[in-house]
Design an enzyme around this catalytic site. Sequence first.
Site, PDB file in Angstrom:
ATOM      1  N   VAL A   1       8.140   3.605   2.373  1.00 52.36           N
ATOM      2  CA  VAL A   1       8.626   4.284   3.575  1.00 52.36           C
ATOM      3  C   VAL A   1      10.047   4.769   3.343  1.00 52.36           C
ATOM      4  CG1 VAL A   1       9.162   4.031   6.044  1.00 52.36           C
ATOM      5  CG2 VAL A   1       7.170   2.862   5.083  1.00 52.36           C
TER       6      VAL A   1
ATOM      7  N   ASP B   1      -3.575  -9.192  12.265  1.00 53.42           N
ATOM      8  CA  ASP B   1      -2.503  -9.699  11.393  1.00 53.42           C
ATOM      9  C   ASP B   1      -1.133  -9.499  12.031  1.00 53.42           C
ATOM     10  OD1 ASP B   1      -1.386 -10.881   9.156  1.00 53.42           O
ATOM     11  OD2 ASP B   1      -1.307  -9.029   8.005  1.00 53.42           O
TER      12      ASP B   1
ATOM     13  N   TYR C   1       0.793  -1.232   0.000  1.00 52.68           N
ATOM     14  CA  TYR C   1       0.000   0.000   0.000  1.00 52.68           C
ATOM     15  C   TYR C   1       0.824   1.279   0.000  1.00 52.68           C
ATOM     16  CZ  TYR C   1      -3.239  -3.580   1.452  1.00 52.68           C
ATOM     17  OH  TYR C   1      -3.970  -4.733   1.512  1.00 52.68           O
TER      18      TYR C   1
END
Length: 367
Positions: free
Chosen positions: A41, A153, A38
């Site tokens: 960084v 998760d 998604y």
Amino acid sequence: MSSPPPARKGFYRQEVTKTAWEVRAVYQDLQPVGSGAYGAVCSAVDSRTGNKVAIKKLYRPFQSELFAKRAYRELRLLKHMRHENVIGLLDVFTPDETLDDFTDFYLVMPFMGTDLGKLMKHETLSEDRIQFLVYQMLKGLKYIHAAGVIHRDLKPGNLAVNEDCELKILDFGLARQADSEMTGYVVTRWYRAPEVILNWMRYTQTVDIWSVGCIMAEMITGKILFKGNDHLDQLKEIMKVTGTPPPEFVQKLQSAEAKNYMEGLPELEKKDFASVLTNASPQAVNLLEKMLVLDAEQRVTAAEALAHPYFESLRDTEDEPKAQKYDDSFDDVDRTLEEWKRVTYKEVLSFKPPRQLGARVPKETAL
């Protein structure tokens, strides 16, 4: 071909691994750290404090209603969390000057250096480090759960660790949509509770406790505890250790298919956990036996696990920060893409930093 408009005042542009970043000028020395399904960084240095930070740029957060909803939820969750063992926001900004132009925003978080998955690959962890890391996981989970959020998760790659062995939980509460719905991303099911893998029933916060048990066992033995090749193989691996569940548990399953499957399984005895977890102390084995229980209702909560004698030497008598309930009623509203943009833009603009900017960031958020 017309050149792009100049960067917004107080911002600068830089290309990072073939992606254009436009960030606030206070964040210098952008270096790529990693990327996922998604977003990407970078690390940077906050020139006001000299502290290293992590900046996350989401990939096209408004490409669809599903992506927009996820981006909005991630932003609101990060704004909400204020606990030393849970990642939180130091800053959020957009280079876009108006709602009409709004296409990107950047999330600024503490830079941690590594994650538990990488750490376990490179070194064998001593009992006291394992104890300290699991203690921090459970403290973070107790806070997240008190806010009414389930992680869903938890795995070694979602646990950021700095060089002082301080740990923060990442990516909490995001795995709500089926992952395939988003990008076809393959999920790691080795750390997932059986009720999540097989959609047995409405699940509760103890799904995260199962994951902590799997991670703790892996830290002790250096091996993944339940390494199944698919859903059913995963369940078989689990039951080789836990044994097959009693009939009263099978009756609780909501899915008729799951019931039939479980009833048709050959009976397996529960293994002695001490034989599976060679090198573990008796207290560690006892705690794991309370976490790795097939019946979610019988599993310990984060608060109960923290009270276990295994953590006697670490227990902090100071008051834990109280979690405010996270209101997720906004997250599930049906909105058009334009409406998602508008509410997200408002959240970006209303952000207040967790402490005076320019103040020295305390140890727990800095490397």
